[in-house]
Scaffold this motif. Structure first.
Motif, short mmCIF file in Angstrom:
data_model
loop_
_atom_site.label_atom_id
_atom_site.label_comp_id
_atom_site.label_asym_id
_atom_site.label_seq_id
_atom_site.Cartn_x
_atom_site.Cartn_y
_atom_site.Cartn_z
N PHE A 70 -9.45 2.40 1.86
CA PHE A 70 -9.02 1.14 2.46
C PHE A 70 -7.96 0.46 1.59
O PHE A 70 -6.96 -0.04 2.11
CB PHE A 70 -10.22 0.20 2.66
N GLU A 71 -8.17 0.46 0.27
CA GLU A 71 -7.20 -0.16 -0.63
C GLU A 71 -5.85 0.55 -0.56
O GLU A 71 -4.80 -0.09 -0.60
CB GLU A 71 -7.71 -0.16 -2.07
N HIS A 72 -5.89 1.86 -0.45
CA HIS A 72 -4.68 2.66 -0.39
C HIS A 72 -3.85 2.30 0.84
O HIS A 72 -2.65 2.04 0.74
CB HIS A 72 -5.08 4.15 -0.37
N ILE A 73 -4.49 2.28 2.00
CA ILE A 73 -3.74 1.95 3.22
C ILE A 73 -3.32 0.48 3.23
O ILE A 73 -2.23 0.14 3.66
CB ILE A 73 -4.51 2.33 4.51
N LEU A 74 -4.17 -0.40 2.72
CA LEU A 74 -3.82 -1.82 2.70
C LEU A 74 -2.56 -2.07 1.88
O LEU A 74 -1.61 -2.72 2.35
CB LEU A 74 -4.99 -2.65 2.15
N LEU A 75 -2.52 -1.55 0.67
CA LEU A 75 -1.35 -1.75 -0.19
C LEU A 75 -0.10 -1.10 0.39
O LEU A 75 0.98 -1.69 0.38
CB LEU A 75 -1.62 -1.24 -1.60
N ASN A 76 -0.24 0.11 0.90
CA ASN A 76 0.92 0.79 1.49
C ASN A 76 1.44 0.06 2.73
O ASN A 76 2.65 -0.07 2.93
CB ASN A 76 0.60 2.24 1.84
N MET A 77 0.53 -0.44 3.57
CA MET A 77 0.97 -1.09 4.81
C MET A 77 1.57 -2.48 4.55
O MET A 77 2.53 -2.87 5.21
CB MET A 77 -0.18 -1.19 5.82
N VAL A 78 1.04 -3.20 3.59
CA VAL A 78 1.65 -4.49 3.23
C VAL A 78 3.06 -4.25 2.67
O VAL A 78 4.02 -4.93 3.05
CB VAL A 78 0.77 -5.26 2.22
N THR A 79 3.19 -3.26 1.81
CA THR A 79 4.51 -2.93 1.25
C THR A 79 5.45 -2.46 2.35
O THR A 79 6.61 -2.90 2.41
CB THR A 79 4.37 -1.85 0.17
N LEU A 80 4.98 -1.58 3.20
CA LEU A 80 5.82 -1.09 4.30
C LEU A 80 6.24 -2.22 5.22
O LEU A 80 7.39 -2.27 5.66
CB LEU A 80 5.08 -0.01 5.10
N TYR A 81 5.36 -3.15 5.50
CA TYR A 81 5.69 -4.25 6.39
C TYR A 81 6.85 -5.08 5.82
O TYR A 81 7.86 -5.28 6.48
CB TYR A 81 4.47 -5.14 6.64
N PHE A 82 6.69 -5.56 4.60
CA PHE A 82 7.70 -6.45 4.04
C PHE A 82 9.01 -5.71 3.72
O PHE A 82 10.09 -6.24 3.96
CB PHE A 82 7.17 -7.19 2.81
N LEU A 83 8.92 -4.51 3.23
CA LEU A 83 10.12 -3.73 2.96
C LEU A 83 10.75 -3.24 4.26
O LEU A 83 11.97 -3.28 4.42
CB LEU A 83 9.78 -2.55 2.05
N GLY A 84 9.91 -2.83 5.20
CA GLY A 84 10.40 -2.35 6.49
C GLY A 84 11.14 -3.41 7.28
O GLY A 84 12.13 -3.11 7.95
N LEU A 85 10.68 -4.66 7.21
CA LEU A 85 11.39 -5.74 7.89
C LEU A 85 12.85 -5.80 7.45
O LEU A 85 13.76 -5.93 8.27
CB LEU A 85 10.73 -7.09 7.59
N GLN A 86 13.06 -5.69 6.15
CA GLN A 86 14.40 -5.79 5.59
C GLN A 86 15.23 -4.53 5.87
O GLN A 86 16.36 -4.62 6.33
CB GLN A 86 14.32 -6.03 4.07
N ILE A 87 14.67 -3.39 5.56
CA ILE A 87 15.42 -2.13 5.68
C ILE A 87 15.73 -1.82 7.15
O ILE A 87 16.84 -1.40 7.47
CB ILE A 87 14.64 -0.97 5.03
#
Length: 149
Positions: A70-87
């Motif tokens: 759960f921690e693995h997907i949570l950290l990856n998805m939060v990072t992907l969300y904020f970085l993905g918005l920009q990229i």
């Protein structure tokens, strides 16, 4: 309704779709016996060099959609969300998706070459590629100044 569709099409729909896909896969893995269970990981397509050597080349793609906890997907998805918005806004939907997939495959190839005994999974390699693209933009446009009034 039409307004919402326009917002979705102009928004970060690839980022949101990737996150939704990975959460669905994580829930399926959890229901199948646990995302950290090696048999479940193997069944869902984790990177296992012996199986890739045996011809299962698709295992260079599927690991970027799997997560170990759960921690693995949570950290990856939060990072992907904020970085993905920009990229995604900077590169466009299709280029963003191509960058994500090519980075993930490249990271899995590196893991295949340099960590032959590891069973691995996660979107981290693709996310690192997104960070690299973001840093490339900073370097390419370092001399460009933006004035905010």
């Amino acid at each position: 309704m039409q307004q919402r569709f326009r917002q979705f099409v102009s928004g970060p729909y690839v980022t949101i779709s990737l996150i939704a896909l990975m959460v669905i896969v994580y829930l399926l893995m959890t229901a199948a016996g646990g995302a950290g269970n090696p048999q479940v990981l193997m069944a869902f397509g984790a990177k296992i060099n012996v199986l890739i050597d045996a011809g299962q080349w698709w295992r260079l793609v599927t690991p970027m959609f799997l997560h170990l906890s759960f921690e693995h997907i949570l950290l990856n998805m939060v990072t992907l969300y904020f970085l993905g918005l920009q990229i995604e806004a900077l590169f466009g939907h299709w280029r963003f998706l191509i960058l994500f997939v090519v980075s993930g495959i490249g990271g899995n190839l590196a893991s295949f070459a340099f960590d032959p005994n590891a069973l691995s999974a996660g979107a981290s390699t693709a996310i690192f590629g997104l960070f690299g693209a973001f840093l490339m933009l900073g370097e390419a446009f370092r001399q460009t100044s933006i004035s905010i009034k």
